[in-house]
Write a protein that holds these residues in place. Structure first.
Motif, PDB file in Angstrom:
ATOM      1  N   LEU A 139       0.865  -1.181   0.000  1.00 38.46           N
ATOM      2  CA  LEU A 139       0.000   0.000   0.000  1.00 38.46           C
ATOM      3  C   LEU A 139       0.903   1.232   0.000  1.00 38.46           C
ATOM      4  O   LEU A 139       1.569   1.531   0.986  1.00 38.46           O
ATOM      5  N   ILE A 140       0.942   1.934  -1.137  1.00 35.15           N
ATOM      6  CA  ILE A 140       1.831   3.082  -1.306  1.00 35.15           C
ATOM      7  C   ILE A 140       1.062   4.348  -0.955  1.00 35.15           C
ATOM      8  O   ILE A 140      -0.060   4.565  -1.422  1.00 35.15           O
ATOM      9  N   SER A 141       1.687   5.195  -0.133  1.00 37.85           N
ATOM     10  CA  SER A 141       0.998   6.369   0.404  1.00 37.85           C
ATOM     11  C   SER A 141       1.849   7.619   0.233  1.00 37.85           C
ATOM     12  O   SER A 141       3.044   7.549  -0.075  1.00 37.85           O
ATOM     13  N   THR A 142       1.227   8.759   0.466  1.00 35.84           N
ATOM     14  CA  THR A 142       1.952  10.024   0.508  1.00 35.84           C
ATOM     15  C   THR A 142       1.086  11.072   1.184  1.00 35.84           C
ATOM     16  O   THR A 142      -0.088  10.824   1.486  1.00 35.84           O
ATOM     17  N   ASP A 143       1.677  12.255   1.431  1.00 39.95           N
ATOM     18  CA  ASP A 143       0.940  13.413   1.970  1.00 39.95           C
ATOM     19  C   ASP A 143       0.686  14.383   0.823  1.00 39.95           C
ATOM     20  O   ASP A 143       1.509  15.253   0.547  1.00 39.95           O
ATOM     21  N   GLN A 144      -0.428  14.251   0.164  1.00 39.13           N
ATOM     22  CA  GLN A 144      -0.796  15.171  -0.908  1.00 39.13           C
ATOM     23  C   GLN A 144      -2.032  15.938  -0.444  1.00 39.13           C
ATOM     24  O   GLN A 144      -3.153  15.669  -0.851  1.00 39.13           O
ATOM     25  N   GLU A 145      -1.777  16.913   0.461  1.00 38.30           N
ATOM     26  CA  GLU A 145      -2.889  17.691   1.015  1.00 38.30           C
ATOM     27  C   GLU A 145      -3.337  18.791   0.057  1.00 38.30           C
ATOM     28  O   GLU A 145      -4.448  19.278   0.169  1.00 38.30           O
ATOM     29  N   HIS A 146      -2.431  19.219  -0.826  1.00 37.31           N
ATOM     30  CA  HIS A 146      -2.566  20.412  -1.661  1.00 37.31           C
ATOM     31  C   HIS A 146      -2.326  21.654  -0.791  1.00 37.31           C
ATOM     32  O   HIS A 146      -2.140  21.555   0.406  1.00 37.31           O
ATOM     33  N   GLY A 147      -2.248  22.818  -1.430  1.00 39.58           N
ATOM     34  CA  GLY A 147      -1.805  23.980  -0.686  1.00 39.58           C
ATOM     35  C   GLY A 147      -0.340  23.858  -0.332  1.00 39.58           C
ATOM     36  O   GLY A 147       0.491  23.536  -1.189  1.00 39.58           O
ATOM     37  N   ILE A 148       0.005  24.069   0.928  1.00 39.05           N
ATOM     38  CA  ILE A 148       1.416  24.127   1.315  1.00 39.05           C
ATOM     39  C   ILE A 148       2.046  22.758   1.528  1.00 39.05           C
ATOM     40  O   ILE A 148       3.257  22.666   1.727  1.00 39.05           O
ATOM     41  N   VAL A 149       1.257  21.675   1.502  1.00 40.86           N
ATOM     42  CA  VAL A 149       1.810  20.330   1.683  1.00 40.86           C
ATOM     43  C   VAL A 149       1.469  19.492   0.455  1.00 40.86           C
ATOM     44  O   VAL A 149       0.337  19.041   0.286  1.00 40.86           O
ATOM     45  N   CYS A 150       2.458  19.321  -0.413  1.00 37.64           N
ATOM     46  CA  CYS A 150       2.316  18.493  -1.610  1.00 37.64           C
ATOM     47  C   CYS A 150       3.600  17.717  -1.816  1.00 37.64           C
ATOM     48  O   CYS A 150       4.681  18.280  -1.714  1.00 37.64           O
ATOM     49  N   ARG A 151       3.475  16.444  -2.110  1.00 45.76           N
ATOM     50  CA  ARG A 151       4.650  15.608  -2.378  1.00 45.76           C
ATOM     51  C   ARG A 151       4.815  15.327  -3.866  1.00 45.76           C
ATOM     52  O   ARG A 151       5.908  14.977  -4.300  1.00 45.76           O
TER      53      ARG A 151
END
Length: 608
Positions: A139-151
């Motif tokens: 299960l591949i994940s990331t922090d792609q919140e948009h705005g100031i937090v994007c991977r």
């Protein structure tokens, strides 16, 4: 299908990857063929678990970082980093060593160069795992919140962040964001996104949440959290509500300290709990814990991540949640200050956690969990509960049927013109006009043709193509203005301020970006000196909207809630009158002389 000399992944046909994925999991299935996409059959999943070794079960509970753009042929610097942190050279070797259930992508780990590379890395990781005996998809994940937090940056579609979406207030837009962003992540093989932020930001001094939150109104935050969850999960990506039980009222960053939330139980029920309840009602796939102390919920002194009363007593039993619980990153100070790195993962599992995210020392954490089972502190049945939840999620997402993605599909799905246009339109609906004395805005090239653009050239989140002053100036130039750019920083010196004032004398208008202006910030001096020139000044708060309270003389003030391209371009269109501002404050702005009084309330926002 894999060329180990280059680390590239061949382009298998759809039939090929389906056959590979099904064959890999068919060997694990009990009493029949592999699970179909989206099929969750606990009997078959328990059959898979019964065939796993204890070490394999432990591995399924860990989600680790790994360095490099390729699963088998990373750059030498990433090989060195993997050797230093894990004693292996590549992602494939890491998976083989620890039988990992999950991998998290980071920019700084060089996992996310471009969409095609991400797709090949994802397929390489899946192949490495399925090549193992009894191998399971990752299960591949990331922090792609948009705005100031994007991977994952451009050319992927980047949307306004949560507080901007709160200013827009549209459930439909939030759902659309989740649907499009989820589709693009899915195309790159990323199937778990650590978003939306469900924290209610009631503290303007919050250093870690702030504009990552939808706002300060629990009901409004709840509506938007649920909408984004629906959008992401409709696209086959597991959404993750964070940070339970609520990180919105703190003045300490849990990356570097151990915050305490002083809310009473009644306050927690009214302020912090509603968005998480809404996420559970929306069928949220995973919930992330917070490394915070909440004495009203658990007076043991333990962080919520390690608290059985909070994670099992409240989240599981009272809120009725039986999905995956994932820790916030275990390398953060908030969870490490009281216990060592060997005790944290064991205590988290005892509290009710299922996934252990990014431990600083994977070998220490992995072996500690293994030893805890061997010594009887944790039962294997307890591990089986969490492994079952993880496998249920993988089955729901279709990973047990087909974990691969087709490289050619990423070009059609990621950053296409329709997606980018949608992001621009949503951003226009979030831009908030806080002040417009004397109708200064909109500006026109006819009357304010020469514009000086000033501000801090901030460290770029992945949603930017360059310094924010340059992006804003470029967008204004495209609308017919002649622009000059000057970087003044977040703490401009007297010499920089003098140069800015001199440059303002040659302009018809000044646009200045402000960034988290404090009582003692020299940004205040800069803006006051610019106002004294008599040249019209338009200020743009490029992060916290609270800046407006510290600069009362500014005649026109916009809030964008971030300095990413999509929000700055929208601000330029608002400044030029191409579109009307429609955003409404999702947080109150207090007066600086008396913080108990509100200068601009929730819902404030001008238009023209």
């Amino acid at each position: 299908m894999h060329d180990t000399s280059t680390g590239s992944t061949a382009k298998p046909s759809r039939r090929t990857v389906l056959t590979a994925g099904a064959a890999a999991t068919a060997a694990l299935a009990v009493g029949g063929p592999a699970l179909a996409a989206g099929d969750v059959d606990d009997k078959k999943l328990r059959g898979i678990i019964s065939r796993m070794t204890l070490q394999e079960k432990v591995g399924q509970l860990f989600v680790s970082r790994v360095y490099g753009h390729s699963a088998t042929a990373p750059d030498q610097a990433d090989i060195d980093a993997n050797l230093k942190d894990f004693g292996v050279r590549t992602a494939a070797e890491l998976i083989a060593k620890y039988r990992l259930g999950g991998v998290i992508y980071f920019v700084w780990a060089h996992n996310t160069r471009n969409p095609r590379q991400i797709t090949e890395l994802s397929n390489g990781i899946q192949r490495a795992s399925l090549d193992q005996p009894r191998g399971l998809p990752v299960l591949i994940s990331t922090d792609q919140e948009h705005g100031i937090v994007c991977r994952v940056g451009k050319p992927a579609t980047l949307f306004p962040g949560a507080m901007a979406m709160g200013a827009g207030g549209s459930r439909a837009d939030a759902r659309t964001l989740g649907r499009i962003a989820g589709r693009e992540l899915h195309a790159m093989g990323i199937r778990q996104d650590y978003t939306p932020v469900a924290d209610v930001n009631v503290n303007p001094a919050n250093p870690v949440i702030g504009v990552r939150s939808f706002g300060a109104d629990p009901a409004a935050v709840s509506r938007l959290v649920a909408a984004e969850v629906e959008g992401y999960q409709h696209s086959g990506v597991a959404a993750t509500a964070k940070h339970f039980p609520g990180h919105g009222d703190t003045e300490v960053d849990s990356h570097y300290g151990f915050p305490t939330i002083t809310h009473t139980r009644a306050q927690w029920e009214a302020l912090d709990a509603p968005p998480f309840r809404a996420a559970v009602a929306a069928g949220i796939d995973s919930i992330m814990t917070a490394h915070i102390l909440v004495p009203a919920l658990d007076d043991s002194g333990d962080p919520a991540t390690l608290s059985r009363p909070i994670l099992t007593g409240i989240l599981r039993e009272q809120l009725g949640y039986d999905g995956v619980v994932v820790t916030d990153s275990l390398d953060m100070a908030g969870v490490r200050q009281k216990y060592g790195d060997d005790r944290v993962p064991v205590l988290a599992l005892k509290a009710g956690v299922d996934q252990l995210l990014n431990p600083p020392k994977l070998d220490v954490a992995w072996n500690a969990v293994l030893k805890a089972v061997q010594d009887g502190e944790l039962t294997e049945e307890r591990l089986d509960e969490s492994v079952l939840r993880v496998l249920r999620l993988k089955a729901k997402l279709g990973l047990l049927h087909d974990p691969y993605v087709v490289p050619g599909g990423v070009d059609r799905a990621v950053g296409n013109l329709a997606h980018l246009a949608t992001a621009d339109r949503i951003a226009e609906r979030t831009t908030t006009l806080l002040v417009n004395e004397g109708g200064l805005l909109p500006l026109s090239p006819a009357s304010h043709g020469k514009v000086l653009v000033l501000g801090a050239d901030l460290a770029s989140p992945s949603g930017t193509t360059g310094p924010p002053t340059g992006v804003l100036a470029g967008a204004l130039a495209e609308l017919g203005f002649t622009t000059t750019v000057m970087s003044t920083g977040t703490a401009p010196s007297a010499a920089v301020i003098d140069r800015a004032v001199a440059a303002a004398g040659e302009a018809d208008a000044v646009v200045v970006g402000t960034y988290n202006v404090s009582a003692t910030s020299s940004q205040k001096t800069l803006v006051e000196r610019l106002l004294a020139t008599g040249v019209p000044v338009v200020a743009v708060a490029v992060r916290n909207p609270y800046d407006v309270a510290r600069l009362p003389g500014v005649r026109a003030y916009l809030a964008t809630y971030s300095w990413t391209d999509v929000e700055l371009r929208a601000a330029a269109r608002v400044i030029a009158g191409e579109v009307s501002p429609r955003g409404k404050l999702p947080v109150p702005v207090q007066r600086t002389d008396d913080p108990t009084k509100v200068l601009y309330p929730i819902g404030h926002g001008l238009t023209y």
